[in-house]
Design an enzyme around this catalytic site. Structure first.
Site, short mmCIF file in Angstrom:
data_model
loop_
_atom_site.label_atom_id
_atom_site.label_comp_id
_atom_site.label_asym_id
_atom_site.label_seq_id
_atom_site.Cartn_x
_atom_site.Cartn_y
_atom_site.Cartn_z
N GLY A 105 0.86 -1.18 0.00
CA GLY A 105 0.00 0.00 0.00
C GLY A 105 0.90 1.22 0.00
O GLY A 105 2.12 1.12 -0.22
N LEU A 106 0.33 2.38 0.29
CA LEU A 106 1.17 3.58 0.22
C LEU A 106 2.33 3.51 1.20
O LEU A 106 3.44 3.95 0.90
CB LEU A 106 0.32 4.82 0.44
CG LEU A 106 -0.36 5.23 -0.86
CD1 LEU A 106 -1.43 6.27 -0.63
CD2 LEU A 106 0.65 5.74 -1.87
N GLY A 124 3.83 0.65 2.48
CA GLY A 124 4.79 -0.40 2.09
C GLY A 124 5.53 -0.06 0.81
O GLY A 124 6.75 -0.20 0.73
N HIS A 143 -16.98 6.29 9.82
CA HIS A 143 -17.01 7.44 8.91
C HIS A 143 -18.46 7.85 8.65
O HIS A 143 -19.29 7.02 8.32
CB HIS A 143 -16.33 7.03 7.60
CG HIS A 143 -15.95 8.18 6.73
ND1 HIS A 143 -16.88 9.07 6.23
CD2 HIS A 143 -14.74 8.59 6.27
CE1 HIS A 143 -16.26 9.98 5.50
NE2 HIS A 143 -14.96 9.71 5.50
N ARG A 168 -14.84 13.31 12.07
CA ARG A 168 -15.72 12.19 11.72
C ARG A 168 -16.46 11.61 12.92
O ARG A 168 -17.62 11.24 12.81
CB ARG A 168 -14.88 11.09 11.09
CG ARG A 168 -14.36 11.53 9.75
CD ARG A 168 -13.35 10.58 9.20
NE ARG A 168 -12.92 11.09 7.90
CZ ARG A 168 -12.02 10.52 7.13
NH1 ARG A 168 -11.42 9.41 7.54
NH2 ARG A 168 -11.69 11.04 5.98
N GLU A 208 -1.16 2.26 8.27
CA GLU A 208 -2.36 2.07 9.10
C GLU A 208 -2.17 0.95 10.11
O GLU A 208 -2.85 0.91 11.13
CB GLU A 208 -3.58 1.80 8.20
CG GLU A 208 -4.88 1.83 8.99
CD GLU A 208 -6.14 1.70 8.14
OE1 GLU A 208 -6.09 1.99 6.93
OE2 GLU A 208 -7.18 1.31 8.71
N LEU A 216 -3.13 9.03 4.50
CA LEU A 216 -2.16 9.00 3.40
C LEU A 216 -0.91 9.76 3.82
O LEU A 216 0.22 9.36 3.54
CB LEU A 216 -2.77 9.59 2.14
CG LEU A 216 -4.05 8.92 1.62
CD1 LEU A 216 -4.52 9.55 0.32
CD2 LEU A 216 -3.84 7.42 1.41
#
Ligand SMILES: Cc1cc2nc3c(=O)[nH]c(=O)nc-3n(C[C@H](O)[C@H](O)[C@H](O)COP(=O)(O)OP(=O)(O)OC[C@H]3O[C@@H](n4cnc5c(N)ncnc54)[C@H](O)[C@@H]3O)c2cc1C
Length: 666
Positions: free
Chosen positions: A50-51, A53, A274, A345, A451, A467
């Protein structure tokens, strides 16, 4: 379980001394580095693409280390990060609206309800600006103003515009940037990419992480991989709740493998719900869809003022566009005038639940509120609104058959467009593997990023900050901090996987798979997972009580028994067996569910995403107990999944920010 009195434990979070703004600078100046010539002697496993890794694997490869990079998908590009829609925060202050590193730091700590580690958050805010430069250099097509400058929009919990975005597909564009860097390193021979491999266990030798056992998901065979350090970047555990906005493959198994070896798991109860998701519309659903928070820049959230109108909406007798302006209750704007629709949220989700619980829900289940663009379309025109949110409008229409950009009614000269219907859903997990300031877990040589660690968001994450954190960890923090550990490892030769530790680990994994195949029960993996999700949502969801959490723990115990005795997995272990893969993950989701419930039961306060009904103000706001719960709750495994874990507390220290009650009203 221990009592709740503050008891400082010897837990070394390695936070550098000195003023908050100098900690990271000092850290970088004084840490040990690895000489460039020695980097090629060192192997690093990065689990996840993911972003977090992908950025870490590419950067470590670029620096000269040998990287082995794993993912369960058929391409790194398919990691869940691709789904991220709304944007990424940074303190660039391009709008000249008063933003600064300090302000981003402050908003994030406040947004997290003062339960994050202050020093980590400051570092995050500091490196946020580098991320944007890095991504622009990679060619990420961020939205721009007419004059060419990068554009920004606002996300919840902030009164400035600091969110950089690429339409409603920011995660995809950022991941393509990271992926191209990763490919460059694969081509250069510095990163070996293992797609469709699932880590089943981490191998510990003499107290240090030295490798993993991974299953080749195509052949079904177990394989061994050794390295000097292991980095886990495997995402969050939201799918414990079955229905969530996460990709179907998101799982917590790698994190649970680390936990079973003694890595602490921190703050599992902090789960984010959310507010703007497409509502559940039946019991056959297996996935929920997010409507990005960015929509709250222009969309206004409301329910009818009049309960009779709500009843008519529920019965399908009228539509939202039949209700004129003066009969609408924009309840977020009413309750939180300073932040309006852009409250964080957790606050927005609870407010939606409160309205629906009182009977004002607007769909047939009574569990939805409206998100309406009429005012913005009337003010700016549909073209501008479509430019900003076009793909989100299309996604909504494809799923619901309602076009939110379509004119639906005109009352007294005012044009009303179809509103979206939204309701809160499980989305993100702030808790995760405990890490120190260097992102190292409580096991030496084992790091966790993105995360899957607990790091920076406290009890509630602000929009567009995941992110930011994943890329901060991957591009800018881990590549420095891991060297402090590796500088002591340069004399350690490459490892063989022919050792008793690897033998034992592989045998353990094989036995787990054999045990699953041997159950021969009657229930599918999904049916048990759905039941787990129902228990979690009902008893460990948006509102929790002592009784509900105790009930959950009892039900989860029964569910584990059901899983162990009545599970049915078709096929064999040979080759690809998706049901077996799902069963392996479900076993860990059950353990995760218990961990969430234990933590929630222990935390006798409400903060961020963790809301205990016993602890609320007269106005229904979360009521913290700083005297007794100003700590990170770290849970230590006690030998079996059935045994309750032990609580270890990392006290929080704030030096720059005054801890106070969150206020989004004025
Ligand atoms: C619908 C949606 C929209 C979002 N929008 C935003 C947004 O606009 N802005 C924002 O900041 N955040 C957003 N988020 C949150 C954000 O997308 C995630 O928090 C972030 O992408 C997580 O990145 P990651 O690299 O930590 O993990 P992931 O992207 O989840 O990647 C996990 C990786 O680990 C691999 N993996 C998992 N288990 C194993 C295993 N056992 N063995 C091998 N590999 C494994 C997977 O293959 C994958 O490569 C959104 C989330 C959702 C659900």
């Amino acid at each position: 379980m221990e009592d709740n009195k503050m008891n400082a434990q010897p837990i070394d979070s390695k936070i550098p001394e000195g003023p908050i703004a100098e900690k990271w600078t000092n850290y970088k100046a004084h840490q040990k580095l690895v000489n460039p010539a020695n980097k090629r002697k060192l192997d690093i496993i990065v689990v996840g693409t993911g972003l977090a890794g992908a950025s870490a694997a590419a950067t470590l490869g670029e620096m000269g280390f040998n990287v082995l990079n794993f993912c369960i998908q058929d391409s790194p590009r398919r990691a869940h990060s691709i789904a991220a829609q709304g944007g990424i925060n940074a303190a660039k202050n391009y709008q000249n609206d008063g933003d600064s590193v300090y302000r981003l730091f402050y908003d994030t700590v406040k947004g997290g309800d003062y339960r994050a580690r202050e020093a980590n958050v400051y570092r995050l805010a500091e490196v946020s600006n580098n991320i944007i430069d890095q991504c622009v250099a990679q060619g990420v097509p961020f939205a721009r103003e007419y004059g060419g400058l990068l554009a920004n929009r606002s996300f919840g919990g902030a009164q400035v515009s600091r969110t950089f975005y690429a339409k409603g597909q920011t995660g995809q564009q950022l991941l393509l940037g990271a992926y191209s860097s990763l490919n460059r390193m694969i081509h250069a021979g510095k990163v070996k990419s293992y797609n469709r491999y699932e880590m089943h266990d981490v191998v510990i030798i003499d107290g240090r992480a030295r490798g993993i056992i991974a299953k080749n998901l195509v052949t079904g065979k177990l394989e061994r991989f050794a390295a000097h350090a292991v980095v886990i970047a495997t995402g969050g555990y939201g799918n414990t709740y079955f229905l969530s906005t996460n990709a179907m493959g998101c799982n917590c198994s790698a994190a649970m493998a680390c936990y079973r070896h003694g890595a602490y798991f921190a703050n599992p109860a902090y789960v984010q719900i959310h507010p703007t998701c497409i509502p559940v519309h039946g019991d056959k659903q297996s996935k929920l869809t997010l409507m990005s928070e960015s929509l709250r820049n222009d969309g206004r959230i409301w329910v009818p003022k009049n309960i009779e109108d709500a009843k008519k909406l529920q019965a399908g007798q009228i539509k939202g566009s039949d209700i004129p302006e003066e009969e609408r209750d924009y309840y977020l704007e009413r309750r939180y005038p300073a932040f309006g629709n852009l409250v964080p949220r957790d606050v927005a989700s609870r407010a939606a639940k409160e309205r629906c619980d009182k009977g004002y829900g607007v769909n047939n289940t009574g569990k939805a509120v409206f998100l309406d663009f009429s005012e913005a379309i009337n003010r700016l025109g549909i073209d501008v609104i479509r430019q900003r949110y076009g793909n989100l409008f299309d996604m909504y229409e494809e799923i619901t058959d309602v076009n939110p950009g379509e004119l639906a009614n005109e009352i007294n000269g005012v044009k009303y467009y179809n509103p979206m219907m939204i309701y809160p859903a499980i989305h993100y997990t702030m808790g995760g593997i405990w890490v120190d300031y260097e992102l190292q877990t409580s096991i030496k040589g084992l790091f966790a990023i993105g995360e899957c660690n607990f790091s920076d968001h406290g009890a509630n994450r602000l929009g567009a900050s995941a992110l930011m954190q994943g890329l901060a960890d991957g591009y800018f923090v881990l590549p420095y901090t891991i060297q402090n550990y590796l500088s002591d490892q340069i004399t350690v030769p490459h490892f063989s996987t022919d050792s008793k530790e690897f033998d034992e680990a592989e045998k353990r994994v094989q036995k787990n798979l054999d045990d699953l195949m041997a159950i021969h029960g009657k229930r599918s993996v999904d049916s048990i997972h759905k039941e787990l999700g129902n228990v979690m949502w009902e008893y460990v969801g948006m509102a929790r009580t002592k009784e509900s959490l105790e009930t959950a723990l009892q039900k989860l115990k029964e569910l584990r028994k059901e899983f162990e005795t009545n599970l049915f997995i078709p096929g064999t272990q040979e080759g690809m067996n998706i049901e077996l893969d799902k069963a392996f993950r479900l076993r860990d989701f059950i353990t995760m569910g218990e961990l969430i419930a234990y933590d929630a039961l222990n935390r006798h306060e409400s903060c961020g995403g963790h809301f205990r009904e016993e602890h609320q103000t007269e106005e229904g706001e979360a009521k913290r107990d700083d005297e007794n719960f100003f700590y990170v709750a770290c849970w230590k495994y006690n030998g079996t999944d059935e045994t309750a874990p032990t609580l270890i507390k990392e006290p929080l220290h704030y030096e720059a920010i005054k801890v106070q009650t969150r206020n989004y009203k004025s």
